[in-house]
Scaffold this motif. Structure first.
Motif, PDB file in Angstrom:
ATOM      1  N   ARG A  35      -2.332  -1.598  14.512  1.00 52.72           N
ATOM      2  CA  ARG A  35      -2.008  -2.248  12.873  1.00 52.72           C
ATOM      3  C   ARG A  35      -1.400  -1.818  11.660  1.00 52.72           C
ATOM      4  O   ARG A  35      -0.511  -3.359  11.289  1.00 52.72           O
ATOM      5  CB  ARG A  35      -3.791  -2.969  11.991  1.00 52.72           C
ATOM      6  CG  ARG A  35      -4.731  -3.322  12.888  1.00 52.72           C
ATOM      7  CD  ARG A  35      -4.421  -4.199  13.495  1.00 52.72           C
ATOM      8  NE  ARG A  35      -4.073  -5.312  12.910  1.00 52.72           N
ATOM      9  CZ  ARG A  35      -3.783  -6.349  12.498  1.00 52.72           C
ATOM     10  NH1 ARG A  35      -3.629  -6.984  13.650  1.00 52.72           N
ATOM     11  NH2 ARG A  35      -3.421  -7.406  11.696  1.00 52.72           N
ATOM     12  N   CYS A  36      -0.742  -0.759  11.846  1.00 55.36           N
ATOM     13  CA  CYS A  36       0.172   0.087  11.543  1.00 55.36           C
ATOM     14  C   CYS A  36       1.662  -1.108  11.710  1.00 55.36           C
ATOM     15  O   CYS A  36       2.400  -1.530  10.750  1.00 55.36           O
ATOM     16  CB  CYS A  36       0.375   1.340  11.082  1.00 55.36           C
ATOM     17  SG  CYS A  36      -1.464   1.745  10.310  1.00 55.36           S
ATOM     18  N   ALA A  37       2.176  -0.704  12.807  1.00 55.32           N
ATOM     19  CA  ALA A  37       2.936  -1.018  13.861  1.00 55.32           C
ATOM     20  C   ALA A  37       3.482  -2.617  13.618  1.00 55.32           C
ATOM     21  O   ALA A  37       4.129  -2.917  13.162  1.00 55.32           O
ATOM     22  CB  ALA A  37       2.966  -0.937  15.448  1.00 55.32           C
ATOM     23  N   ALA A  38       1.732  -3.434  13.442  1.00 54.00           N
ATOM     24  CA  ALA A  38       2.145  -5.115  13.806  1.00 54.00           C
ATOM     25  C   ALA A  38       2.595  -5.054  11.984  1.00 54.00           C
ATOM     26  O   ALA A  38       2.640  -5.836  11.879  1.00 54.00           O
ATOM     27  CB  ALA A  38       0.785  -5.552  14.239  1.00 54.00           C
ATOM     28  N   LEU A  39       1.999  -4.721  11.174  1.00 53.47           N
ATOM     29  CA  LEU A  39       1.881  -4.825   9.537  1.00 53.47           C
ATOM     30  C   LEU A  39       3.481  -4.234   8.876  1.00 53.47           C
ATOM     31  O   LEU A  39       3.526  -4.491   7.812  1.00 53.47           O
ATOM     32  CB  LEU A  39       0.463  -4.523   9.485  1.00 53.47           C
ATOM     33  CG  LEU A  39      -0.534  -5.610   9.667  1.00 53.47           C
ATOM     34  CD1 LEU A  39      -1.497  -5.194   8.716  1.00 53.47           C
ATOM     35  CD2 LEU A  39      -0.328  -7.098   9.345  1.00 53.47           C
ATOM     36  N   ASN A  40       3.691  -3.575   9.496  1.00 54.69           N
ATOM     37  CA  ASN A  40       4.795  -2.522   9.180  1.00 54.69           C
ATOM     38  C   ASN A  40       4.103  -1.944   7.743  1.00 54.69           C
ATOM     39  O   ASN A  40       5.361  -1.974   7.495  1.00 54.69           O
ATOM     40  CB  ASN A  40       5.888  -3.887   8.217  1.00 54.69           C
ATOM     41  CG  ASN A  40       7.926  -3.147   8.492  1.00 54.69           C
ATOM     42  OD1 ASN A  40       7.588  -1.678  10.025  1.00 54.69           O
ATOM     43  ND2 ASN A  40       8.365  -3.394   8.216  1.00 54.69           N
ATOM     44  N   LYS A  41       3.187  -1.215   8.656  1.00 55.90           N
ATOM     45  CA  LYS A  41       3.237  -0.267   6.887  1.00 55.90           C
ATOM     46  C   LYS A  41       2.338   0.975   7.548  1.00 55.90           C
ATOM     47  O   LYS A  41       3.112   1.660   8.646  1.00 55.90           O
ATOM     48  CB  LYS A  41       1.352  -0.560   7.027  1.00 55.90           C
ATOM     49  CG  LYS A  41       1.137  -1.903   6.388  1.00 55.90           C
ATOM     50  CD  LYS A  41       1.942  -1.737   5.066  1.00 55.90           C
ATOM     51  CE  LYS A  41       1.573  -3.270   4.077  1.00 55.90           C
ATOM     52  NZ  LYS A  41       2.080  -4.522   2.733  1.00 55.90           N
ATOM     53  N   ILE A  42       2.758   1.764   6.955  1.00 56.36           N
ATOM     54  CA  ILE A  42       3.324   3.444   6.645  1.00 56.36           C
ATOM     55  C   ILE A  42       1.363   4.238   6.053  1.00 56.36           C
ATOM     56  O   ILE A  42       0.856   3.382   5.171  1.00 56.36           O
ATOM     57  CB  ILE A  42       3.658   4.975   6.183  1.00 56.36           C
ATOM     58  CG1 ILE A  42       4.105   3.930   4.322  1.00 56.36           C
ATOM     59  CG2 ILE A  42       4.858   4.103   6.871  1.00 56.36           C
ATOM     60  CD1 ILE A  42       5.323   5.035   4.002  1.00 56.36           C
ATOM     61  N   ALA A  43       0.886   5.164   6.474  1.00 56.98           N
ATOM     62  CA  ALA A  43      -0.486   5.306   6.289  1.00 56.98           C
ATOM     63  C   ALA A  43       0.086   6.757   5.131  1.00 56.98           C
ATOM     64  O   ALA A  43       0.854   7.970   5.418  1.00 56.98           O
ATOM     65  CB  ALA A  43      -1.314   6.029   7.148  1.00 56.98           C
ATOM     66  N   ILE A  44      -0.732   6.700   3.875  1.00 49.32           N
ATOM     67  CA  ILE A  44      -0.706   7.831   2.598  1.00 49.32           C
ATOM     68  C   ILE A  44      -1.798   8.879   3.072  1.00 49.32           C
ATOM     69  O   ILE A  44      -3.197   7.869   2.763  1.00 49.32           O
ATOM     70  CB  ILE A  44      -0.129   6.938   1.425  1.00 49.32           C
ATOM     71  CG1 ILE A  44       0.849   6.101   1.102  1.00 49.32           C
ATOM     72  CG2 ILE A  44       0.243   8.627   0.986  1.00 49.32           C
ATOM     73  CD1 ILE A  44       1.858   7.121   1.924  1.00 49.32           C
ATOM     74  N   CYS A  45      -1.635   9.488   3.385  1.00 52.48           N
ATOM     75  CA  CYS A  45      -2.640  10.818   3.143  1.00 52.48           C
ATOM     76  C   CYS A  45      -2.079  12.311   2.897  1.00 52.48           C
ATOM     77  O   CYS A  45      -1.358  12.329   2.087  1.00 52.48           O
ATOM     78  CB  CYS A  45      -3.078  11.242   4.559  1.00 52.48           C
ATOM     79  SG  CYS A  45      -2.942   9.673   5.853  1.00 52.48           S
ATOM     80  N   SER A  46      -3.560  12.928   2.552  1.00 54.57           N
ATOM     81  CA  SER A  46      -3.805  14.253   1.465  1.00 54.57           C
ATOM     82  C   SER A  46      -3.932  15.301   3.021  1.00 54.57           C
ATOM     83  O   SER A  46      -4.818  14.489   3.439  1.00 54.57           O
ATOM     84  CB  SER A  46      -4.685  14.235   0.920  1.00 54.57           C
ATOM     85  OG  SER A  46      -5.881  14.170   1.097  1.00 54.57           O
TER      86      SER A  46
END
Length: 609
Positions: free
Chosen positions: A381-392
């Motif tokens: 889903r991140c690759a399809a929506l061109n998103k990055i995940a922000i994490c601690s």
């Protein structure tokens, strides 16, 4: 989600240099080379070097030995030859098998012995010492390898057999021997011993792996997907097969309250020079250093619990125990974690956010069952929506928390061989804090640069920009390695080191064409030679007052007093400054704006033709 090779083969290997589970899965890696020594291996490969196939295989083993000495000196390497006439040593378990070196740490003596077999006289030396017309029984070869690996003492992380051969049918159609070989391959798999078959042929299509080795490889490794290598890439293939990718830690990835298991890998690292070690002068044994703390008054030894630390605050020494210091360093959070906070557009991740070398995230099914499925869904889903995940992220129990961005990387396969080029996973990009940012120095540039000169510079930069990063070896580090190698192997001279950091001038000339000449003509005067240019030295400041600069009126008067006709006849107009030429031409009613010196000189000379 297709598994990544080094995750399947070494999923129980943990780096002993970090992670809260350090040492739990750590250990030495055992690699055993089984090289076919039959007569067909002693034929020349048709290359320019004139080496036989056997010598190529031996040199691949030698390069692995040399590489392990500097990268993993605790790993165990061994070499056996099968298909030989003689049995070496006589105490070996089976005939037609010569044990050159049982699994042991890489040493110079083994390298010298193997280099002798790969030298000019190596073919005749091998024929006399071992012979090459022996019968091959593959199950005995695998049994001998397993027996040698069983003799390795200590904790073992992985065991692998690299079988190098040019004969796809070693049993000549004997089905009984084929069945015994398949049964032994299955036994290797049950004992966690991995088998790789590497063809040693110039044309790999001549090696029909379906005759026997495909069944053996499938029985010895469930995830085997074929052979894709050539003789030119033999050394590189062997190094890849003998290399173990270790995870730096296993951690729980919390996604809105749901935990999955992930492993963290370092994909890049900075090589360091070998450290100097103190040795006893007469025995060359390593000197072991120990540190002990004693009481300053009665000189009694102190235990760790007897030692406290302090911090000066407000003019007072605040005493703290060792556990207090660790508690402060870990920010009162005793366990490591990775927690999802939200998502951002991929374009929001700028190149200037680089803090340090990224890590790589891959699911760990052994830690939490079902991690592969949820990880693959998040990645897709991140690759399809061109998103990055922000994490601690808190990688260690003793480290402080930080913020990272998970950059998705879908799986990439080679269209020809269907081999995996890039594994699926997330790149862990460390995000900067405010203290990590700094103001860039202000660079003042002229705003009145000619547009054609700026465009010419852009063309040069565009042509010289690298489309793909090509890693190069550190020349100084390689020189250190070659010096140590020459000393250890008693070589008379050191192998030359090619400095790969030097620019490829020929390639640059081909890519630029006439663009560099166009740029120089737009910026510099005609006939300018950068090789002859010498910068003017700055004069030392004197105590005398500087002379006032000549006014515009005085410059114009000086230009009018010039005998320009005589200067044109003498050919010395080029020696005049741009200001003098412009003032003289203005006096003659000629426009001088946006003209270079060469144009001004041409205008002056045309007026006296």
């Amino acid at each position: 989600m297709e598994d990544y090779d080094w995750e399947n083969d070494f999923d129980n290997v943990e780096d002993n240099t970090g992670g809260d589970e350090a040492g739990l899965y750590s250990g030495k890696n055992v690699v055993l080379f089984a090289i076919y020594g039959g007569e067909t291996m002693h034929q020349e490969d048709g290359g320019e070097e004139g080496k036989t196939l056997f010598q190529k295989a031996v040199m691949a083993a030698v390069d692995t030995y040399k590489n392990k000495i500097f990268t993993a000196e605790n790993d165990m390497l061994g070499v056996i030859f099968f298909g030989t006439t003689k049995k070496v040593p006589e105490s070996a378990d089976f005939d037609n098998i010569s044990v050159i070196s049982p699994p042991s740490p890489p040493t110079a003596s083994v390298i010298i012995q193997l280099e002798g077999l790969a030298g000019d006289a190596g073919k005749e030396s091998f024929r006399q010492e071992y012979g090459w017309d022996g019968q091959v029984k593959l199950h005995e070869v695998l049994w001998q390898c397993q027996s040698l690996m069983a003799g390795v003492k200590g904790k073992v992380a992985s065991r692998r057999i690299l079988l190098l051969t040019c004969d796809a049918d070693p049993h000549r159609g004997d089905q009984t021997l084929n069945i015994q070989a398949r049964r032994k391959a299955s036994d290797l798999h049950s004992n966690n011993i991995y088998l790789d078959v590497i063809p040693v042929l110039q044309n790999i299509e001549e090696f029909d792996i379906s005759v026997l080795y495909s069944d053996i490889m499938k029985l010895a490794d469930d995830d085997w997907n074929g052979i894709n290598n050539s003789l030119d890439m033999l050394t590189e293939t062997v190094l890849k097969k003998s290399f173990v990718k270790r995870s730096t830690g296993r951690i729980n990835f919390s996604i809105n309250g749901v935990n999955i298991g992930v492993s963290v890998y370092n994909m890049l690292g900075k090589p360091k020079r070998p450290q100097r070690k103190k040795m006893v002068s007469n025995t060359s044994d390593l000197v072991r250093q120990e540190r002990s703390y004693v009481h300053p008054v009665d000189q009694t030894p102190l235990l760790p619990s007897d030692i406290n630390k302090f911090m000066n605050y407000g003019g007072k020494d605040i005493q703290m125990t060792i556990s207090d210091v660790k508690h402060i360093q870990s920010c009162a959070i005793e366990h490591n974690f990775l927690r999802l906070l939200g998502f951002r557009d991929k374009d929001s991740l700028k190149l200037g956010n680089y803090v340090k070398i990224p890590q790589f995230l891959y699911p760990c099914e052994d830690l939490i069952k079902g991690s592969n499925n949820l990880f693959a869904a998040l990645l897709g889903r991140c690759a399809a929506l061109n998103k990055i995940a922000i994490c601690s992220y808190k990688p260690r129990s003793i480290s402080g928390p930080c913020y990272v961005a998970l950059l998705p990387q879908p799986e990439e396969l080679d269209p020809e061989s269907n081999a995996q080029v890039k594994p699926p996973g997330f790149h862990v990009i460390w995000l900067p804090f405010m203290d990590d940012r700094r103001a860039l120095p202000e660079v003042r540039m002229k705003l009145d640069n000619p547009s054609d000169a700026v465009e010419a510079a852009r063309e040069v930069i565009r042509k010289l920009k690298l489309k793909k990063f090509i890693p190069v070896e550190d020349g100084s580090l390689q020189t250190v390695y070659r010096t140590i190698e020459a000393h250890a192997l008693n070589k008379q001279s050191m192998d030359p080191v090619e400095d790969e950091t030097l620019p490829d001038n020929e390639r640059m000339k081909r890519k630029l064409g006439d663009r560099s000449e166009a740029f120089l003509s737009k910026v510099y005067d005609e006939g300018y030679d950068p090789a002859k240019f010498k910068p003017t030295k700055k004069s030392k400041p004197s105590s005398a007052k500087p002379k006032p600069a000549a006014s515009a009126a005085s410059k114009a008067a000086m230009s009018e007093d010039l005998d320009m006709a005589a200067l044109v006849a003498a050919g010395t107009v080029k020696k005049l400054t741009v200001d003098v030429l412009k003032n003289w031409l203005r006096g003659q009613g000629v426009a001088v704006s946006n003209k270079k010196k060469a144009d001004l000189v041409q205008d002056v000379e045309s007026m006296f033709q």
